[in-house]
Design an enzyme around this catalytic site. Structure first.
Site, PDB file in Angstrom:
ATOM      1  N   VAL C  23      -7.367  16.995 -12.560  1.00  0.00           N
ATOM      2  CA  VAL C  23      -7.371  18.362 -12.147  1.00  0.00           C
ATOM      3  C   VAL C  23      -6.810  19.242 -13.584  1.00  0.00           C
ATOM      4  O   VAL C  23      -7.210  20.285 -13.833  1.00  0.00           O
ATOM      5  CB  VAL C  23      -6.156  18.607 -11.200  1.00  0.00           C
ATOM      6  CG1 VAL C  23      -5.396  20.009 -11.279  1.00  0.00           C
ATOM      7  CG2 VAL C  23      -6.872  18.119  -9.810  1.00  0.00           C
ATOM      8  N   GLY C 104      -1.018  16.142   6.804  1.00  0.00           N
ATOM      9  CA  GLY C 104       0.339  16.816   6.956  1.00  0.00           C
ATOM     10  C   GLY C 104       0.559  17.879   5.766  1.00  0.00           C
ATOM     11  O   GLY C 104       0.896  19.048   6.027  1.00  0.00           O
ATOM     12  N   THR C 126      -4.993   9.367   0.291  1.00  0.00           N
ATOM     13  CA  THR C 126      -4.200   8.720   1.311  1.00  0.00           C
ATOM     14  C   THR C 126      -5.002   7.418   1.436  1.00  0.00           C
ATOM     15  O   THR C 126      -6.242   7.457   1.451  1.00  0.00           O
ATOM     16  CB  THR C 126      -4.415   9.329   2.604  1.00  0.00           C
ATOM     17  OG1 THR C 126      -3.889   8.251   3.595  1.00  0.00           O
ATOM     18  CG2 THR C 126      -5.500  10.000   3.149  1.00  0.00           C
ATOM     19  N   ASP C 128      -5.369   5.654   3.994  1.00  0.00           N
ATOM     20  CA  ASP C 128      -5.922   5.335   5.309  1.00  0.00           C
ATOM     21  C   ASP C 128      -7.336   5.717   5.694  1.00  0.00           C
ATOM     22  O   ASP C 128      -7.733   5.207   6.799  1.00  0.00           O
ATOM     23  CB  ASP C 128      -4.985   6.146   6.385  1.00  0.00           C
ATOM     24  CG  ASP C 128      -3.542   5.704   6.521  1.00  0.00           C
ATOM     25  OD1 ASP C 128      -3.307   4.346   5.943  1.00  0.00           O
ATOM     26  OD2 ASP C 128      -2.544   6.600   6.379  1.00  0.00           O
ATOM     27  N   GLU C 223      -2.243  -1.803  11.762  1.00  0.00           N
ATOM     28  CA  GLU C 223      -0.844  -1.843  11.856  1.00  0.00           C
ATOM     29  C   GLU C 223      -0.516  -0.981  13.116  1.00  0.00           C
ATOM     30  O   GLU C 223       0.404  -1.109  14.107  1.00  0.00           O
ATOM     31  CB  GLU C 223      -0.067  -1.192  10.876  1.00  0.00           C
ATOM     32  CG  GLU C 223      -0.455   0.163  10.506  1.00  0.00           C
ATOM     33  CD  GLU C 223       0.431   0.886   9.318  1.00  0.00           C
ATOM     34  OE1 GLU C 223       1.577   0.527   9.126  1.00  0.00           O
ATOM     35  OE2 GLU C 223      -0.291   1.798   8.715  1.00  0.00           O
ATOM     36  N   ARG C 247       1.084 -18.465  12.070  1.00  0.00           N
ATOM     37  CA  ARG C 247       1.942 -17.805  10.998  1.00  0.00           C
ATOM     38  C   ARG C 247       1.610 -16.459  10.895  1.00  0.00           C
ATOM     39  O   ARG C 247       0.282 -15.961  11.045  1.00  0.00           O
ATOM     40  CB  ARG C 247       1.579 -18.416   9.554  1.00  0.00           C
ATOM     41  CG  ARG C 247       1.993 -19.889   9.379  1.00  0.00           C
ATOM     42  CD  ARG C 247       3.559 -19.969   9.369  1.00  0.00           C
ATOM     43  NE  ARG C 247       3.910 -21.162   8.857  1.00  0.00           N
ATOM     44  CZ  ARG C 247       4.218 -22.402   9.580  1.00  0.00           C
ATOM     45  NH1 ARG C 247       3.669 -22.307  11.074  1.00  0.00           N
ATOM     46  NH2 ARG C 247       4.615 -23.684   9.232  1.00  0.00           N
TER      47      ARG C 247
END
Lengths: 323, 323, 323, 323
Positions: C23, C104, C126, C128, C223, C247
């Site tokens: 940018v 968001g 992000t 995700d 998650e 485990r």
């Protein structure tokens, strides 16, 4: 089809094992018997076949190199050699082949099919990313990341000493590896076969930057660069700008090794499965690839004869980002 | 002593920043003012001093290179240059110095102290590990690991193609980097200055292994090797054993960069603190080092004139492990 | 437009710095003045603006985290907060914004534009990868590779001890990170929100494998998985198959850090430049993204309201590859 | 002695394979027959013996985990179990053992020798570094570097969000892993069993730093820490300083895996060779170790009963460096 063979051929590439694993597991999943053919066409001629089950590819997805080994075969370029290969395959009951390699490999497979009727489906295994019919080849993403990690280390020492490093990366006749290395490595200049940038232009750019009090530089040079090898480029720059403290690094063969990245494992897995399913569906002389995230089978004729063009906007990015 | 200066000099090494950080924080901890001197003796002559507080070294412990930069200074080799450096230090009120570098750096500091009385305590910052007075130098462990990661990648491709790779690693006149690379990298042969192994011996070993049907090899060549450079070695081996598929890789400058290992960060931190505390206690012309896990201060005279001997048992290990 | 601001917001992601750099450099290239806004909307309200020139982003392309920092701002969710932010921007002469973040962030920017008319163009930052309008988000490729490296290490110990590891990876409400980790990590099972696999089904699959004398397993759990967290899953499996040595490992926040991969640096660079050029061309309330290798600007309304669907064929791959 | 067995036991550690390789190659070098015993004492009881030659350990030096696998054996704790193990060894003609593991392993070997006269020489294979008789254990250096890389990534996100991370690292009852992680990871605080720092002291230190406008923190917590686990520590700190944005990360089992570092490969190779040569020279019930760079054989009685003390000066370093 009951029994298929899989082999790797040409230069090795990270992710070849992940692809072999996918071929074996997809074969097992679909009820086929899978044989590994050692050392590409060379092993095919000698009948070096190994029965592979699911466990035989356990714990290989992350390994560099190829467990099936690779070799060049002069003999397969002769009719006699191909006859021997055919006899070996018939003898072992192998009815179809999965070839993981590049255009040399596919050319051989194509001739072989025309002569002897054994169908082959290919998967693109080469770090060079220069195959038409797939956006990315297996091994490319890993090779770029390996080169980039080397460049990150070189920038540390370039900055510490205000030096100008000329870094040669692989890529045969294209800038596919060099360009993301330049963009991601913060290089000032990238010399790739596609643009035929002259050494004079390199000198001019460096001189302009030097004047603006920039003191450390990285110049990425693709190995197939027309202006001659990286040592010559560095030498001519040093002659023109003697105050530059120049150094040369050739990233070299480490770009072929190492554990494959996530993207390469995913691609290798997709294409290994797709190659098996293509072969089962009667395909031959095609390479499985991913184009715009969709699975495509491209005729070997096209992968061999058509040229994949590099995104021109990337060249402009190097210019903008080194402002 | 109220105000001290710290600088890095000579070839950069991973962990130099961790050492600078330790010097600064130890200085602050003990109530000193610390100035960073940019570009070693070159910046000292020009008065390139930067006030450093605790925050100025935040987030630097993991960075390769040196935030203080490094440079060679011809001028400091002259009395006139050193006079200028002294004037700059006096002007800035800097009463003592911490030099992070190697023997070239310490030689300069020693002469400077004899002439002008400014005391210096050194910390061994060089990837070569060739300094008497410390078991390990700052940057050595990282350089070895970097070279070893490259060799791991090369072994992938060596194994895949049944090739013989000649890999040159750094190390100036010693085998300190080459030997653990050979042991940890599964190399068949290591050529280091200490043993003066002939190319004939290399050829014989490779021929013997080849006969035992071993087909891929790694030969580590230290850069200071007497038999000439790695390309010459590879060429002579290829002439003698034409069936070997030989390749050369020079790991090169990437060994100087990269984030320091845990061992290098720990060592750099220990010696940075020790150097400050030594200086505060009136020491001069000594290098802080760790010998057998104990802190030692060794006179520059000894670090410069005594030679640290490599563990001979390591050479035997290469022979045993490549059986 | 003469002066623009850039900020990072929401969870940090590797490659954000590469995007900020792009940018800034694109701004300089096109003759704009660029200001960094610290801590997202929080810093906008407080007027934490920093003038950025080309040198200010030197040596940042490879760094994890964000040099502009990130924070959540309750205040920006109020009209009063946004009024203050607007006043600060007007005061500083900032006429347009580049927001690097997720939905968001874009929601806030959209409301802000409707109320005060300051245009924003977004870049998807992000780990995700759950944003409509781009095939990949900045940070996703790095996060997947980080998780995969952790899984590679876990497989070493899983295999050594014949254990069953349940590994939780990030990804909010989607399996974008979990699925390539499962495919590339050689996992037997992957539990992702998209498929709502029951713990009973996990138990059945593990029992079948166990019977086939497979003894070490990796189960990847996203998650956001509905069946509850990874500890509960492991506990229920252990109750059902007591002979399994289970485990749990939670890869956790390390997935957010680290040096970005080549793909993330390239993507971040492309989208940073594209965002600036979009803003200069009068765009607003759009996110720059890459879809099928082509640059696209997608309205914030769509990135927020439309859901990107995961490739279903990937789920089938996990089944085939764990045969 | 003609025939020896080698096994790995207890928790796996990076470098165990490098040690097995050294044992096998040293055995071959000295004319011994070497058998790998699978799964430690468990496999010894069942007679899971595999003949190993030089090629069987090719390409293993860099691999994490253990190719001989490891397991705990309740049965070997009984006289009956040990009788079976003895019978199996006698049956296979195995006259001596190399045990790669920790004190649990050595205790078993010691009892076994007293009862049945089969001599064992040990090599210290554990990431915990808590064995008397060697400065470093095999796997320790790798585990520290793995944890440190995780902490480097966490610092990226801690800094970006001004957060306080509590990071738990392994190490059983000692701070051997935690302390270099704190020094090298730029942590503000380290909680280790050796110092029994109270949570109140942690809170006080964080409050003081917060007042000095430091905003991001890393607290390293050793897993055996007395004040309770890392979640409890974080919870109590959050209650005391609510404005801190706290997060917890448990590095966990990834510390056990991964390719060994150069130092671990070198150490593993040295001690594997030394163990074989010790056994050949009639030693028993001793562990090969390196103390102050010299090879030492320490009686199992001492490795089990004596406690290696951590360098107290390291604790002071954390305090100085976080100033």
């Amino acid at each position: 089809m009951k029994r298929i063979g899989v082999f790797t051929s040409g230069g090795d590439a990270p992710g070849m094992n992940a692809c072999v694993r996918a071929v074996v597991r997809a074969g097992v999943y679909h009820g086929l018997e899978v044989y590994g053919i050692m050392r590409g066409y060379s092993g095919m001629i000698k009948g070096e076949f190994v029965r592979m089950d699911s466990a035989s590819v356990s714990n290989t997805v992350q390994r560099g190199g190829t467990i099936l080994k690779s070799a060049r075969s002069q003999k397969f370029m002769t009719k006699e050699g191909r006859q021997q290969a055919f006899d070996q395959l018939v003898n072992a009951g192998i009815e179809g082949l999965i070839a993981i390699g590049g255009n040399g490999t596919f050319t051989g497979a194509s001739i072989f099919e025309h002569e002897f009727g054994i169908p082959t489906v290919g998967a693109p295994g080469t770090i060079d990313n220069d195959l038409y019919g797939t956006d990315y080849t297996i091994g490319y993403d890993t090779a770029v990341n390996t080169a980039l990690e080397a460049i990150d280390k070189i920038r540390d020492t370039a900055d510490s000493h205000d030096r100008c490093f000329f870094v040669e990366v692989m890529g045969r006749d294209s800038g596919y590896i060099a360009i993301p290395c330049a963009i991601g490595g913060g290089a000032e200049i990238v010399m790739v076969p596609e643009t035929a940038m002259s050494v004079e232009a390199v000198i001019e750019t460096l001189q302009n930057s030097w004047t603006r009090s920039k003191t450390s530089f990285i110049v990425i040079v693709a190995e197939g660069e027309e202006e001659g090898n990286v040592h010559n480029v560095a030498k001519r720059v040093k002659e023109a700008i003697p105050q530059l403290d120049t150094r040369v690094t050739i990233v070299g063969h480490i770009q072929r090794g190492g554990s494959p990245t996530a993207a390469d494992r995913l691609l290798a897995s997709q294409l290994g499965i797709a190659a098996v399913e293509g072969l089962m569906n009667g395909m031959k002389n095609v390479m499985a690839g991913i184009v715009d995230r969709k699975l495509m089978y491209t005729p070997f004729d096209d992968t061999i004869n058509k040229r994949k063009v590099i995104n021109q906007s990337f060249m402009r990015m190097v210019e903008i980002l080194s402002v």
